[in-house]
Design a protein around this motif. Structure first.
Motif, PDB file in Angstrom:
ATOM      1  N   ARG A  44      28.448  74.051  29.214  1.00  0.00           N
ATOM      2  CA  ARG A  44      27.243  74.767  29.655  1.00  0.00           C
ATOM      3  C   ARG A  44      27.584  75.590  30.885  1.00  0.00           C
ATOM      4  NH1 ARG A  44      21.203  72.387  31.270  1.00  0.00           N
ATOM      5  NH2 ARG A  44      20.195  74.442  31.349  1.00  0.00           N
ATOM      6  N   LEU A  45      27.217  76.853  30.852  1.00  0.00           N
ATOM      7  CA  LEU A  45      27.395  77.757  31.991  1.00  0.00           C
ATOM      8  C   LEU A  45      26.030  78.074  32.574  1.00  0.00           C
ATOM      9  CD1 LEU A  45      29.917  80.300  30.412  1.00  0.00           C
ATOM     10  CD2 LEU A  45      30.442  78.225  31.711  1.00  0.00           C
ATOM     11  N   ASN A  46      25.931  78.066  33.927  1.00  0.00           N
ATOM     12  CA  ASN A  46      24.661  78.452  34.541  1.00  0.00           C
ATOM     13  C   ASN A  46      24.542  79.967  34.587  1.00  0.00           C
ATOM     14  OD1 ASN A  46      26.124  79.355  36.774  1.00  0.00           O
ATOM     15  ND2 ASN A  46      25.580  77.611  38.075  1.00  0.00           N
ATOM     16  N   ALA A  47      23.488  80.468  35.178  1.00  0.00           N
ATOM     17  CA  ALA A  47      23.227  81.909  35.200  1.00  0.00           C
ATOM     18  C   ALA A  47      24.302  82.688  35.952  1.00  0.00           C
ATOM     19  CB  ALA A  47      21.856  82.177  35.808  1.00  0.00           C
ATOM     20  N   SER A  48      25.068  82.009  36.798  1.00  0.00           N
ATOM     21  CA  SER A  48      26.163  82.655  37.535  1.00  0.00           C
ATOM     22  C   SER A  48      27.504  82.509  36.826  1.00  0.00           C
ATOM     23  CB  SER A  48      26.269  82.064  38.946  1.00  0.00           C
ATOM     24  OG  SER A  48      25.072  82.274  39.668  1.00  0.00           O
ATOM     25  N   GLY A  49      27.509  81.861  35.649  1.00  0.00           N
ATOM     26  CA  GLY A  49      28.742  81.681  34.896  1.00  0.00           C
ATOM     27  C   GLY A  49      29.569  80.498  35.332  1.00  0.00           C
ATOM     28  N   VAL A  50      28.976  79.576  36.081  1.00  0.00           N
ATOM     29  CA  VAL A  50      29.702  78.406  36.580  1.00  0.00           C
ATOM     30  C   VAL A  50      29.527  77.236  35.604  1.00  0.00           C
ATOM     31  CG1 VAL A  50      29.923  76.743  38.469  1.00  0.00           C
ATOM     32  CG2 VAL A  50      29.392  79.149  38.957  1.00  0.00           C
ATOM     33  N   ALA A  51      30.636  76.607  35.216  1.00  0.00           N
ATOM     34  CA  ALA A  51      30.593  75.479  34.292  1.00  0.00           C
ATOM     35  C   ALA A  51      29.796  74.326  34.884  1.00  0.00           C
ATOM     36  CB  ALA A  51      32.014  75.026  33.948  1.00  0.00           C
ATOM     37  N   GLN A  52      28.928  73.727  34.086  1.00  0.00           N
ATOM     38  CA  GLN A  52      28.058  72.647  34.524  1.00  0.00           C
ATOM     39  C   GLN A  52      28.497  71.280  34.023  1.00  0.00           C
ATOM     40  OE1 GLN A  52      25.163  73.543  36.653  1.00  0.00           O
ATOM     41  NE2 GLN A  52      26.790  75.088  36.688  1.00  0.00           N
ATOM     42  N   TRP A  53      29.341  71.255  33.020  1.00  0.00           N
ATOM     43  CA  TRP A  53      29.798  70.000  32.444  1.00  0.00           C
ATOM     44  C   TRP A  53      31.251  69.745  32.816  1.00  0.00           C
ATOM     45  CZ3 TRP A  53      27.503  70.969  26.876  1.00  0.00           C
ATOM     46  CH2 TRP A  53      26.109  70.910  26.946  1.00  0.00           C
ATOM     47  N   THR A  54      31.853  68.744  32.206  1.00  0.00           N
ATOM     48  CA  THR A  54      33.239  68.371  32.475  1.00  0.00           C
ATOM     49  C   THR A  54      34.165  69.582  32.378  1.00  0.00           C
ATOM     50  OG1 THR A  54      32.793  66.203  31.522  1.00  0.00           O
ATOM     51  CG2 THR A  54      35.112  66.846  31.724  1.00  0.00           C
ATOM     52  N   THR A  55      35.134  69.673  33.276  1.00  0.00           N
ATOM     53  CA  THR A  55      36.128  70.742  33.230  1.00  0.00           C
ATOM     54  C   THR A  55      36.753  70.817  31.845  1.00  0.00           C
ATOM     55  OG1 THR A  55      36.612  70.417  35.571  1.00  0.00           O
ATOM     56  CG2 THR A  55      38.260  71.606  34.272  1.00  0.00           C
ATOM     57  N   ASN A  56      36.827  72.019  31.314  1.00  0.00           N
ATOM     58  CA  ASN A  56      37.366  72.287  29.971  1.00  0.00           C
ATOM     59  C   ASN A  56      36.481  71.775  28.843  1.00  0.00           C
ATOM     60  OD1 ASN A  56      39.683  73.694  30.855  1.00  0.00           O
ATOM     61  ND2 ASN A  56      40.705  71.741  31.272  1.00  0.00           N
ATOM     62  N   GLY A  57      35.254  71.359  29.152  1.00  0.00           N
ATOM     63  CA  GLY A  57      34.278  71.035  28.123  1.00  0.00           C
ATOM     64  C   GLY A  57      34.189  69.567  27.745  1.00  0.00           C
ATOM     65  N   VAL A  58      33.039  69.196  27.187  1.00  0.00           N
ATOM     66  CA  VAL A  58      32.824  67.840  26.681  1.00  0.00           C
ATOM     67  C   VAL A  58      33.156  67.819  25.193  1.00  0.00           C
ATOM     68  CG1 VAL A  58      31.053  67.315  28.388  1.00  0.00           C
ATOM     69  CG2 VAL A  58      30.380  68.236  26.164  1.00  0.00           C
ATOM     70  N   ALA A  59      33.690  66.717  24.717  1.00  0.00           N
ATOM     71  CA  ALA A  59      34.014  66.583  23.294  1.00  0.00           C
ATOM     72  C   ALA A  59      32.738  66.407  22.483  1.00  0.00           C
ATOM     73  CB  ALA A  59      34.944  65.394  23.076  1.00  0.00           C
ATOM     74  N   VAL A  60      32.566  67.244  21.485  1.00  0.00           N
ATOM     75  CA  VAL A  60      31.475  67.096  20.524  1.00  0.00           C
ATOM     76  C   VAL A  60      31.941  66.243  19.358  1.00  0.00           C
ATOM     77  CG1 VAL A  60      29.884  68.315  18.983  1.00  0.00           C
ATOM     78  CG2 VAL A  60      30.521  69.334  21.184  1.00  0.00           C
ATOM     79  N   CYS A  61      33.152  66.523  18.862  1.00  0.00           N
ATOM     80  CA  CYS A  61      33.729  65.744  17.770  1.00  0.00           C
ATOM     81  C   CYS A  61      35.247  65.815  17.833  1.00  0.00           C
ATOM     82  CB  CYS A  61      33.240  66.248  16.420  1.00  0.00           C
ATOM     83  SG  CYS A  61      33.900  65.299  15.029  1.00  0.00           S
ATOM     84  N   THR A  62      35.884  64.653  17.873  1.00  0.00           N
ATOM     85  CA  THR A  62      37.352  64.572  17.845  1.00  0.00           C
ATOM     86  C   THR A  62      37.801  63.670  16.700  1.00  0.00           C
ATOM     87  OG1 THR A  62      37.324  62.759  19.461  1.00  0.00           O
ATOM     88  CG2 THR A  62      37.599  65.003  20.324  1.00  0.00           C
ATOM     89  N   ALA A  63      37.016  63.625  15.630  1.00  0.00           N
ATOM     90  CA  ALA A  63      37.374  62.823  14.459  1.00  0.00           C
ATOM     91  C   ALA A  63      38.616  63.402  13.784  1.00  0.00           C
ATOM     92  CB  ALA A  63      36.205  62.778  13.478  1.00  0.00           C
TER      93      ALA A  63
END
Length: 199
Positions: free
Chosen positions: A33-52
């Motif tokens: 998730r990026l805020n209105a300024s383009g700053v990442a709001q979640w874990t660095t490099n993204g949260v895992a949605v599926c790693t099956a």
């Protein structure tokens, strides 16, 4: 194939979902998730949605009716064909349904090109093209409750099983718990567009 998806978060930012090979030879799904300024709001490099196991791809995504994002994808973890899975991420990036995704449809043969939308009550409606007939693709859909429980027929309600192929479905919430689904349709021998509303 849709290998990434950007969805407005309603407050000037965006949710981004993408296929990611950081785990090895097969594609997994991650989100940020990026805020209105383009700053990442979640874990660095993204949260895992599926790693099956195996491949996850062709992403459908829409903003949830409250906060967060709804994600659908085709998934080959069964080892025999592609099935449809979905996940709901809250505004903080925490999965709300089964880890690595909620199984939406695992009928025989391939289920492909899913799309997802809110049902306006905290759940979702998912649609996809389906080869369970063994001869041509049809359109099916499923409604999922806020708790991640299928509400319609197991493996999906029939939207269209007309002659020849129906494919590439896209949907929008009707704001009343159902959905409007449009798709490409070859029943006439040429490529036409059809639409159906599900209550």
């Amino acid at each position: 194939d849709d290998e990434d998806r950007a969805v407005a978060d309603g407050v000037g930012g965006a949710y981004i979902v993408w296929t990611d090979y950081r785990g090895g030879a097969s594609a997994d799904l991650y989100a940020q998730r990026l805020n209105a300024s383009g700053v990442a709001q979640w874990t660095t490099n993204g949260v895992a949605v599926c790693t099956a196991a195996s491949e996850q791809g062709d992403i459908g995504g829409r903003r949830d009716s409250s906060a967060g994002i709804l994600v659908s994808w085709e998934d080959s973890r069964s080892g025999t064909s592609y099935d449809i899975y979905a996940q709901k991420l809250g505004a903080a990036g925490v999965a709300q349904w089964t880890a690595n995704g909620l199984l939406v449809c695992n009928a025989v043969n391939n289920q492909l090109y899913p799309d997802i939308a809110t049902d306006a009550s905290g759940g979702a409606v998912v649609t996809w093209q389906d080869l369970r007939s063994g001869t041509s693709y049809d359109i099916y859909a499923q409604r999922i409750s806020p708790a991640g429980v299928a509400q319609w027929t197991a493996n999906g309600a029939i939207v269209s099983t007309a002659a020849d192929n129906q494919d590439s479905p896209r949907l929008l919430s009707d704001g009343q718990g159902g959905a409007l689904i449009a798709w490409e349709d070859s029943r006439s021998g040429t490529s036409d567009v059809y639409v159906q509303r599900l209550s």
